[in-house]
Design an enzyme around this catalytic site. Structure first.
Site, PDB file in Angstrom:
ATOM      1  N   GLU A 168       0.857  -1.166   0.000  1.00 47.47           N
ATOM      2  CA  GLU A 168       0.000   0.000   0.000  1.00 47.47           C
ATOM      3  C   GLU A 168       0.896   1.218   0.000  1.00 47.47           C
ATOM      4  O   GLU A 168       1.704   1.407   0.915  1.00 47.47           O
ATOM      5  CB  GLU A 168      -0.890  -0.019   1.240  1.00 47.47           C
ATOM      6  CG  GLU A 168      -2.299   0.397   0.937  1.00 47.47           C
ATOM      7  CD  GLU A 168      -3.226   0.128   2.098  1.00 47.47           C
ATOM      8  OE1 GLU A 168      -4.039  -0.797   1.987  1.00 47.47           O
ATOM      9  OE2 GLU A 168      -3.116   0.825   3.109  1.00 47.47           O
ATOM     10  N   ASP A 218      -5.729  10.782   9.011  1.00 40.15           N
ATOM     11  CA  ASP A 218      -4.515  10.153   9.508  1.00 40.15           C
ATOM     12  C   ASP A 218      -4.074  10.753  10.824  1.00 40.15           C
ATOM     13  O   ASP A 218      -4.277  11.934  11.087  1.00 40.15           O
ATOM     14  CB  ASP A 218      -3.390  10.294   8.478  1.00 40.15           C
ATOM     15  CG  ASP A 218      -3.577   9.338   7.313  1.00 40.15           C
ATOM     16  OD1 ASP A 218      -3.536   8.119   7.566  1.00 40.15           O
ATOM     17  OD2 ASP A 218      -3.797   9.802   6.185  1.00 40.15           O
ATOM     18  N   TYR A 274     -11.267  -3.135   3.151  1.00 36.82           N
ATOM     19  CA  TYR A 274     -10.320  -2.714   4.180  1.00 36.82           C
ATOM     20  C   TYR A 274     -11.135  -2.345   5.415  1.00 36.82           C
ATOM     21  O   TYR A 274     -11.777  -1.308   5.460  1.00 36.82           O
ATOM     22  CB  TYR A 274      -9.516  -1.519   3.667  1.00 36.82           C
ATOM     23  CG  TYR A 274      -8.402  -1.027   4.565  1.00 36.82           C
ATOM     24  CD1 TYR A 274      -8.302  -1.388   5.910  1.00 36.82           C
ATOM     25  CD2 TYR A 274      -7.422  -0.190   4.061  1.00 36.82           C
ATOM     26  CE1 TYR A 274      -7.292  -0.940   6.709  1.00 36.82           C
ATOM     27  CE2 TYR A 274      -6.387   0.285   4.859  1.00 36.82           C
ATOM     28  CZ  TYR A 274      -6.329  -0.090   6.180  1.00 36.82           C
ATOM     29  OH  TYR A 274      -5.318   0.381   6.980  1.00 36.82           O
TER      30      TYR A 274
END
Ligand SMILES: Cc1ncc(COP(=O)(O)O)c(C=O)c1O
Lengths: 399, 268
Positions: free
Chosen positions: B49, B60, B175
């Site tokens: 990734e 994030d 995911y």
């Protein structure tokens, strides 16, 4: 379809707006959307909101004929919508009360907020104290310095102020950090977003709460002048005070709507915060709108004398109104805003916020091109006490 | 079938689970990414990734945020990330590469232009963190039309009704973000994760990868017992951050080898 029917059910204003967030926030935004939908149709909620605006904020805020300023500028008559007279000194409180009432309805005991100038942070800390909620405010480290008096105000009100040192250390980074907090504490926490931007339903609900400004003007202007104004001018950071005064005027097609962005050192210099004037559409902070970005789609740093306008994006409804041709957007440079700031101090005895000074500066440009019996309504979004340090520094004075 | 699909089938045939490390392209240096990618593969990565740096990585945590800032300071943009992938492909034609990033750099390039260029560079899947299925019309179909798998996130807060919606547009693998919060957060409740995966499998036949909060062989093993793939991001990026100059690839290689042992221990 009418311009005022937007957004659609998923928050789109034409190609703008929407919900561009990570999956982790989708459920929280859906919960908010559903709850707001119930609240806006609940007479008890509306009644409480209006009660608070009247008794706690001090609404309606007056409209004031700035006669000496009008004479000075030589042309149209300038009227000021006095949002600076609201409790906490800006329009921001209209929105924070609405959102705090929503938070309470949803059983959230903790509220968070981002802030640039500190006005929204103060307004959030204020309502958190008012309703007995814990409050955390994220503020760019740069702004913590620029707006020190507001940082102290927030602390006095019992809020925790968290300086954000990532990125450009200003409003956009504070917004990133508030979003991160929200993702992490989504069950206990309500995010009080400070402007008509962000993912749906924020642009809509912030607009709805701020529309009290324009609705009051719709009745106040005919009372004062016998008619509606020829032009309405407001500064645009994220766009909440502007959409609040513009939106009720959208159906009045003879009324020009003029949004004023921060031109910083001038559009040509590249050092500004004027995405509608000099940016292009993109996706940031959960929505699609005009943005300031480089050739790689990275968000670029903005520059403005006023922290509250120092933001690279703009609420999606403004992008839509621009493309639809219903509103015009212009940029006012730092020095033009400063000059207007001093004008209002000296000719009217009103110390305006530097943000609002941008709107006054545009009136200064426009008024001389209009007749003496024409009317400009300026949204004076806030008072300038918070800015006196900045202004003193620019004049080479230490307080 | 895409390289991602083939990889999962091959792993299953050997009763193995996938290990998917994440690095940010351009961190710590522009020229170090391709060697790092090869080091990841040598140490046992099945899929890579590759983070596309963005100025405002809202989803994030501080670790990956700093990686993004370092990469941007090295002037690495989306075009460079595609060039790095093409470079990697010169000597590796089997390990799938998934780009992970935010919408704006791709939107700025144009979804169609990007999809063409990404496919040509050898990219296999794309995860745009801030494009949920509701906004993916005109994005995931374009990706699919060019042979790119659109990867989507699911989270602990995703209701069952949305899982179906995501399954309808997703490709490659799902995911599952095992924690509330941003990347780099702590604590992982395995029972809860297992329950969620079971629910996801009811609605979706794609392999399920689990990420967020995996930091060592033990957590990797625990996740590999219940998921098809183990995604490790912040732990690897902080290894890159703390590695002395020149030792980056070897330090990361060590860590990934340890994670590999954890993942493989689950299928013994
Ligand atoms: C007084 C004042 N006016 C305007 C703004 C800009 O925000 P908006 O564009 O959302 O009205 C701010 C923001 O802090 C402010 O404090």
């Amino acid at each position: 379809m009418k311009l005022t029917d937007l957004p659609d059910s998923r928050g789109h204003f034409g190609p703008y707006g929407g919900i561009f967030v990570a999956e982790t926030l989708m459920a929280a935004l859906e919960e908010l959307r559903v709850e707001y939908d119930k609240a806006r149709n609940d007479p008890a909620f509306i009644a409480e909101f209006e009660y608070e605006l009247k008794h706690y904020v001090g609404r309606p805020s007056p409209v004031y004929h700035a006669k000496r300023l009008s004479e000075q500028y030589g042309g149209a008559q300038i009227f000021l919508k006095r949002e600076d007279l609201n409790h906490t000194g800006a329009h921001k409180i209209n929105n924070t009360i609405g959102q705090a009432l929503l938070a309470r309805r949803m059983g959230k005991k903790r509220v968070i907020a981002e802030t640039g100038a500190g006005q929204h942070g103060v307004a959030s800390a204020t309502v958190a104290a008012r309703y007995g909620m814990e409050c955390v405010v994220y503020m760019g480290a740069e702004d913590v310095i620029r707006q020190a008096p507001n940082v102290f105000r927030m602390k006095l009100l019992g809020a925790t102020v968290v300086p954000v040192s990532s990125g450009s250390k200003t409003l956009k980074d504070a917004l990133n950090e508030a979003m991160r907090d929200w993702v992490t504490n989504v069950e206990s926490t309500f995010y009080i977003l400070g402007t008509a931007a962000g993912p749906h339903p924020y642009p809509m609900l912030v607009r709805d709460f701020q529309c009290v400004i324009g609705r009051e003007c719709l009745t106040q202007m005919p009372e004062l002048t016998g008619r509606q104004p020829d032009a309405v001018i407001a500064c645009v950071g994220g766009g909440s005070n502007a959409i609040g005064i513009f939106h009720p005027y959208i159906p009045y097609e003879d009324v020009r709507l003029i949004g004023v962005e921060a031109g910083g050192s001038g559009i040509a210099s590249g050092k500004h915060a004027a995405p509608l004037s000099a940016g292009s559409p993109g996706v940031l902070h959960g929505f699609r709108s005009y943005l300031m970005q480089d050739e790689n789609g990275q968000i670029i740093e903005t520059h403005s004398i006023s922290a509250g306008l120092d933001y690279p994006g703009v609420g999606p409804e403004h992008s839509w109104l621009k493309d639809a041709g219903r509103a015009e957007y212009v940029a006012i440079n730092d020095d033009e805003a400063m000059a207007a700031f001093h004008d209002l101090c000296r000719f009217e005895g009103i110390i305006p916020a530097l943000e609002s000074s941008h709107a006054v500066a545009q009136a200064k440009k426009l008024a001389p091109t209009m007749k003496k019996d024409q009317i400009i309504l300026v949204n004076l979004s806030g008072r300038g006490d918070k800015d006196i340090d900045t202004v003193a520094k620019l004049s080479g004075i230490t307080l | 079938m895409s390289r991602i699909g083939q990889t999962f089938i091959a792993l299953k045939a050997h009763n193995k689970k996938a290990l998917i490390p994440f690095i940010t392209a351009g961190d710590p240096g522009k020229g170090l990414t391709v060697p790092l990618m090869h080091a990841l593969v040598e140490a046992g990565a099945d899929i890579i990734e590759l983070g596309v740096p963005f100025s405002d990585p809202m989803a994030d945590g501080p670790v990956i945020q700093r990686a993004s800032e370092r990469a941007l300071a090295n002037k690495v943009g989306l075009k460079d990330v595609l060039a790095m992938t093409a470079e990697f492909r010169k000597t590796n034609t089997t390990t799938p590469v998934v780009l992970m990033g935010y919408a704006n750099p791709i939107e700025h390039m144009g979804y169609e232009t990007f999809a063409l260029a990404a496919k040509a560079a050898g990219v296999d899947g794309v995860l745009t963190v801030d494009i949920p299925p509701e906004e993916s019309a005109g994005v995931s179909d374009v990706f699919k039309a060019h042979g790119l798998d659109p990867i989507f996130l699911l989270s602990p807060t995703t209701p069952e009704s949305r899982v179906e919606q995501v399954a309808a547009v997703a490709g490659g693998f799902i995911y599952y973000v095992s924690l509330k919060g941003v990347t780099g957060s702590a604590n992982l409740d395995m029972d809860e994760v297992a329950q969620k995966i079971a629910m996801i499998r009811k609605h979706c036949s794609l392999p399920v990868g689990v990420g967020f909060g995996i930091r060592d062989a033990a957590t990797a093993e625990a996740v590999a017992r219940i998921a098809d793939a183990v995604v490790v991001g912040s732990r690897i990026v902080s290894e890159i951050e703390s590695a002395p100059e020149g030792a980056c690839a070897s330090r990361v290689g060590h860590l990934v080898a340890e994670l590999r042992r954890g993942v493989d221990a689950a299928s013994k």
